[in-house]
Write an enzyme that holds these catalytic residues in place. Structure first.
Site: not given
Ligand code: 13P
Length: 248
Positions: A8-10, A94, A96, A167, A173, A212, A233-234
């Protein structure tokens, strides 16, 4: 069931940056990871080019859409628009979207229903905040999120087009990964709720962990009971670290 390795590149990567990253990931997948499917959720503006850069080695999905065919919904994009950009998956619920954009359970349920009706594979994200966890509400929160989003779905959908990503909000994050025991507990709870909703069909529904995930903890996480993939994510924003996760 195949293991799903999802990125997920957000809100990261322009169109050209997305093309470069997707091409590097596709090149790294020349030797396919056995038993694993790779999936990328780029921002909508890069969806078309990322899909075109996949060389058929990964699928793509959209991070968000609005559950109507078209119309006066300024700023939103529809499922048919993302379908034409090559997306086969949608991400719904999600944390967010829930917490920054205040998406309620009712809208999340509408999105799941709309996506499945329109032939998308659908990944529903669930997870508790730190406050909810500390109040002992893990089971209550997961049950509410899953039941409200999935009660309109059939066992057939459960075994073919649905996935759930657990999640925990406090692990997203933050660099704080849930422990294997935390993950086992939450994924076990999720499987129980899915069993109550779908019966034995739920055994085919993948449950991914996100929060993470990095190359160094992927193998341990994938070894936990009821973990059928990861949502990254990251660590998915750079080809090497994402490929190290995919092949971990
Ligand atoms: P991180 O891997 O950056 O913690 O993000 C997780 C995430 O929200 C993937 O959708």
């Amino acid at each position: 069931m195949k293991t799903i390795m999802a990125a997920n590149w957000k809100m990261n990567k322009t169109r050209s940056q997305g093309e470069a990253l997707a091409s590097e990931v596709a090149a790294g997948l020349e030797k396919r990871p056995e038993g694993r499917d790779v999936l990328i959720f780029p921002p909508a503006t890069a969806l078309n080019i990322v899909s075109q850069s996949s060389m058929g080695r990964f699928e793509t999905g959209v991070q968000n859409f609005y559950p109507e065919e078209n119309g006066a919904y300024t700023g939103e994009i529809s499922a048919s628009m993302v379908h034409e950009c090559g997306a086969t998956w949608v991400l719904v619920g999600h944390s967010e979207r829930r917490h920054i954009f205040n998406e309620p359970d009712e809208l999340i349920a509408r999105k799941v229903n709309f996506a499945v009706e329109h032939g998308f594979k659908t990944m529903l994200c669930v997870g508790e905040t730190l406050e909810e966890r500390e109040a002992g509400d893990l089971r209550k929160v997961l049950t509410r999120q899953l039941t409200s989003a999935l009660s309109g779905q059939s066992p057939e959908a459960a075994s073919s087009v649905l996935a759930v990503a657990y999640e925990p909000v406090w692990a997203i994050g933050t660099g704080k990964t849930a422990t294997p025991a935390d993950i086992a507990e939450a994924h076990g709870l999720i499987r129980d709720v899915l069993r109550a909703l779908f019966g034995s069909a739920c055994e085919e529904l993948p449950i991914l962990y996100g929060g993470s995930v990095k190359p160094s903890n992927t193998a341990e996480i994938l070894g936990v009971d009821n973990v059928n993939g990861v949502l990254v994510g990251g660590a998915s924003l750079e080809a090497k670290s994402f490929l190290d996760i995919v092949f971990a």
